[in-house]
Scaffold this active site. Structure first.
Site, mmCIF file in Angstrom:
data_model
loop_
_atom_site.group_PDB
_atom_site.id
_atom_site.type_symbol
_atom_site.label_atom_id
_atom_site.label_comp_id
_atom_site.label_asym_id
_atom_site.label_seq_id
_atom_site.Cartn_x
_atom_site.Cartn_y
_atom_site.Cartn_z
ATOM 1 N N HIS A 120 0.538 -1.595 0.002
ATOM 2 C CA HIS A 120 -0.217 -0.016 -0.223
ATOM 3 C C HIS A 120 0.970 1.245 -0.296
ATOM 4 O O HIS A 120 1.375 1.186 -0.818
ATOM 5 C CB HIS A 120 -0.840 -0.319 1.365
ATOM 6 C CG HIS A 120 -2.097 0.712 1.133
ATOM 7 N ND1 HIS A 120 -2.850 2.102 0.161
ATOM 8 C CD2 HIS A 120 -3.041 0.637 2.389
ATOM 9 C CE1 HIS A 120 -3.777 2.128 0.331
ATOM 10 N NE2 HIS A 120 -4.293 2.318 1.408
ATOM 11 N N HIS A 125 -2.294 -2.204 -9.865
ATOM 12 C CA HIS A 125 -3.125 -1.480 -8.223
ATOM 13 C C HIS A 125 -3.936 -2.361 -9.169
ATOM 14 O O HIS A 125 -4.465 -2.834 -9.259
ATOM 15 C CB HIS A 125 -3.343 0.093 -9.408
ATOM 16 C CG HIS A 125 -4.019 0.416 -8.185
ATOM 17 N ND1 HIS A 125 -5.510 0.932 -7.998
ATOM 18 C CD2 HIS A 125 -3.564 1.502 -7.906
ATOM 19 C CE1 HIS A 125 -5.688 1.325 -7.343
ATOM 20 N NE2 HIS A 125 -4.817 2.162 -6.751
ATOM 21 N N ASP A 143 2.692 5.944 -6.945
ATOM 22 C CA ASP A 143 4.104 5.395 -5.627
ATOM 23 C C ASP A 143 5.232 6.369 -7.087
ATOM 24 O O ASP A 143 6.373 6.166 -6.424
ATOM 25 C CB ASP A 143 3.613 4.617 -5.013
ATOM 26 C CG ASP A 143 2.865 4.756 -3.867
ATOM 27 O OD1 ASP A 143 2.864 5.671 -3.470
ATOM 28 O OD2 ASP A 143 2.032 3.830 -3.480
HETATM 29 N N1 CMC Z 1 5.356 -5.917 -10.599
HETATM 30 C C1 CMC Z 1 5.301 -7.181 -11.188
HETATM 31 N N2 CMC Z 1 4.483 -7.930 -11.170
HETATM 32 C C2 CMC Z 1 3.261 -7.408 -10.659
HETATM 33 C C3 CMC Z 1 3.404 -6.475 -10.221
HETATM 34 C C4 CMC Z 1 4.503 -5.505 -9.780
HETATM 35 N N3 CMC Z 1 4.279 -4.493 -9.178
HETATM 36 N N4 CMC Z 1 2.274 -6.241 -9.276
HETATM 37 C C5 CMC Z 1 1.417 -7.118 -10.099
HETATM 38 N N5 CMC Z 1 1.972 -8.296 -10.544
HETATM 39 C C6 CMC Z 1 1.200 -9.233 -11.102
HETATM 40 C C7 CMC Z 1 1.333 -9.733 -10.079
HETATM 41 O O1 CMC Z 1 2.327 -10.856 -10.161
HETATM 42 C C8 CMC Z 1 0.432 -11.043 -10.392
HETATM 43 O O2 CMC Z 1 1.092 -12.262 -11.224
HETATM 44 P P1 CMC Z 1 0.775 -13.023 -11.604
HETATM 45 O O3 CMC Z 1 -0.670 -14.220 -11.681
HETATM 46 O O4 CMC Z 1 1.516 -14.083 -13.112
HETATM 47 O O5 CMC Z 1 1.380 -13.711 -10.253
HETATM 48 C C9 CMC Z 1 -0.672 -9.945 -11.309
HETATM 49 O O6 CMC Z 1 0.667 -9.062 -11.299
HETATM 50 C C10 CMC Z 1 -1.769 -9.535 -9.955
HETATM 51 O O7 CMC Z 1 -1.143 -9.351 -9.259
HETATM 52 P P2 CMC Z 1 -1.652 -9.576 -7.891
HETATM 53 O O8 CMC Z 1 -0.907 -9.386 -6.618
HETATM 54 O O9 CMC Z 1 -2.777 -10.836 -8.069
HETATM 55 O O10 CMC Z 1 -3.024 -8.149 -7.991
HETATM 56 P P3 CMC Z 1 -3.901 -7.412 -6.923
HETATM 57 O O11 CMC Z 1 -4.417 -6.329 -7.657
HETATM 58 O O12 CMC Z 1 -3.941 -8.078 -5.138
HETATM 59 O O13 CMC Z 1 -1.945 -6.357 -6.236
HETATM 60 C C11 CMC Z 1 -0.624 -4.717 -5.849
HETATM 61 C C12 CMC Z 1 -1.727 -5.415 -6.455
HETATM 62 C C13 CMC Z 1 -0.865 -3.223 -5.898
HETATM 63 C C14 CMC Z 1 -0.733 -5.201 -3.994
HETATM 64 C C15 CMC Z 1 0.690 -5.100 -6.173
HETATM 65 O O14 CMC Z 1 -0.013 -4.577 -7.895
HETATM 66 C C16 CMC Z 1 1.261 -4.576 -5.564
HETATM 67 O O15 CMC Z 1 2.208 -5.208 -5.352
HETATM 68 N N6 CMC Z 1 2.034 -3.661 -6.497
HETATM 69 C C17 CMC Z 1 3.603 -3.028 -5.496
HETATM 70 C C18 CMC Z 1 3.752 -2.228 -4.808
HETATM 71 C C19 CMC Z 1 3.049 -1.407 -5.044
HETATM 72 O O16 CMC Z 1 3.323 -0.654 -6.140
HETATM 73 N N7 CMC Z 1 1.565 -0.991 -4.437
HETATM 74 C C20 CMC Z 1 1.414 0.253 -4.969
HETATM 75 C C21 CMC Z 1 0.103 0.363 -4.339
HETATM 76 S S1 CMC Z 1 -0.750 1.989 -5.124
HETATM 77 C C22 CMC Z 1 -0.475 3.143 -3.726
HETATM 78 C C23 CMC Z 1 -1.616 2.850 -2.761
HETATM 79 O O17 CMC Z 1 -2.451 2.269 -3.204
HETATM 80 O O18 CMC Z 1 -1.063 2.757 -1.530
#
Ligand code: CMC
Length: 380
Positions: free
Chosen positions: A222, A262, A317
């Site tokens: 987050h 996201h 971010d």
């Molecule tokens: N880099 C590489 N792959 C990614 C990333 C990333 N940053 N984010 C998601 N993926 C891939 C993930 O590996 C998964 O692939 P697979 O289905 O092959 O396993 C797919 O995308 C879906 O990811 P998810 O974790 O199921 O999706 P989610 O909706 O739960 O995740 C997230 C959202 C924000 C947690 C994730 O994108 C992430 O960890 N991002 C990096 C951390 C980040 O930048 N966070 C800030 C979010 S925005 C500001 C805020 O809300 O605070």
């Protein structure tokens, strides 16, 4: 249908809200119908707080009165400053120090015994006004400096930069920081806002909700991602590595690229576009394009790789840290600054939800054993 399990509550509607709307398909964010671009460029953070808390943009007279009320609440009790000193001395992390100090603020709130719901906005105003004072004091003490008292004549953004550095900021810095605060003020039912709402739905006081929100925001999935992005950029810089190579290595190791992806946006986050443009302006006027070059290279590479098309696009971010760096703000203060802004959204959502409150209480599908036979302790 009733028993359908939605991991991470993905896509689940739990409330109606007039506050903010995120269209993840086209990359649009509005606060009460106003596009985030218009607010970021045209409204101050104080105007945005008024909009979120009171339902409409203020007139000039309403804004003056609101801003003065907010500024009048900036000072914090000496006991809180002493605690902040102790936390800094113990090497506490800024988000953890903010969580502890915010919780402590309730002891000095004149409405401490008031009914939650009725007192939410009043207490919320005090918390919002005091969080910058707590954060700036923490940073000053950590740097071996004395805290700087708030100046009620400065804006919310300007006063924070003043308390941090001891010098009144120039107009560009104040406007840049104010824009960052506006961009982070609200964002639907993100994890920290939902945390604050869950706590608010028990009719606990708003200090509890905000303290919980700070805890939720601190995580790397987050609010913690802005710090992670900047740490990557510093790592790249220190090792003279090509930023694209860093991303390749990270992906080969199965690591996520911070600042990308996201839960709701499937295209580039509109806030990332605005911050990128701001970073470009700042880099052009300072002549220092290093962070802009690195972030652009990473975004271009991941676009070429098809990641952005798959919906893993830059989020807020990815560019915020580089903008904060241009203001001289230390890396581990980025997430606390996010909290300093998002507190406005937490309070707005708690107040809105409590108007027609229903305890938030979901269920888990039980997957544990059945009919376990109890064995007394001395027989186990
Ligand atoms: N880099 C590489 N792959 C990614 C990333 C990333 N940053 N984010 C998601 N993926 C891939 C993930 O590996 C998964 O692939 P697979 O289905 O092959 O396993 C797919 O995308 C879906 O990811 P998810 O974790 O199921 O999706 P989610 O909706 O739960 O995740 C997230 C959202 C924000 C947690 C994730 O994108 C992430 O960890 N991002 C990096 C951390 C980040 O930048 N966070 C800030 C979010 S925005 C500001 C805020 O809300 O605070």
């Amino acid at each position: 249908m009733a028993d359908e399990l939605k991991r991470g509550l993905e896509g689940v509607l739990v409330a109606e809200s007039d506050l903010s709307y995120v269209d993840g398909e086209v990359g649009k964010l509005v606060y009460r119908g106003y596009d985030i671009e218009d607010l970021a460029r045209g409204a101050s953070y104080e105007e945005v707080l008024y909009l979120l808390w009171h339902g409409s943009l203020p007139t000039a007279a309403e804004l003056d009165a609101f801003a003065a009320d907010l500024a009048a609440e900036r000072e914090v009790d000496d006991d809180v400053i002493e605690t902040v000193r102790a936390l800094a001395g113990a090497g506490e992390r800024p988000m953890a120090a903010l969580r502890t100090a915010t919780s402590m603020l309730s002891a000095y709130d004149p409405d401490d015994e008031a009914d939650a719901g009725e007192a939410t906005l009043r207490q919320g105003r005090r918390i919002t006004a005091k969080i910058p004072t707590v954060l700036a004091a923490f940073e000053r003490v950590r740097q071996g400096e004395e805290p700087v008292a708030p100046d009620p004549d400065l804006s919310h953004a300007g006063n924070f930069l003043y308390m941090l550095t001891g010098t009144e900021p120039d107009d560009v810095s104040e406007e840049t920081f104010d824009m960052a605060l506006t961009l982070h003020a609200d964002h639907g039912l993100n994890a920290s806002t939902f945390t604050a709402m869950v706590i608010g739905s028990t009719m606990a006081d708003v200090y509890s909700g905000v303290t919980g929100g700070i805890g939720a925001l601190s995580g790397p999935l987050h609010g913690g991602a802005n710090q992670d992005v900047m740490e990557v950029l510093h790592e790249v810089d220190a090792s003279s590595k090509d930023p694209v190579q860093w991303v390749k290595d990270a992906r080969d190791d199965g690591r996520r690229v911070p600042g990308f992806g996201h839960r709701v946006y499937k295209v580039k986050d509109p806030r990332a576009n605005i911050l990128e443009e701001k970073l470009r302006d700042l880099a052009e006027s300072s002549g220092d394009t290093k962070w802009l070059d690195y972030t652009t290279a990473i975004e271009e590479y991941l676009t070429e790789q098809g990641l952005v098309e798959e919906g893993i696009a830059p989020n807020v971010d990815f560019y915020s840290g580089s903008v904060y760096d241009s203001l001289g703000i230390p890396v581990d203060m980025y997430t606390p600054i996010f909290a300093m802004s998002r507190v406005g959204g937490w309070i707005a959502h708690v107040a809105e939800y409590q108007e027609d409150n229903r305890l938030i209480r979901p269920r888990a599908r039980y997957t544990g054993p059945e009919d376990s036979e109890f064995v007394p302790l001395d027989e186990r």
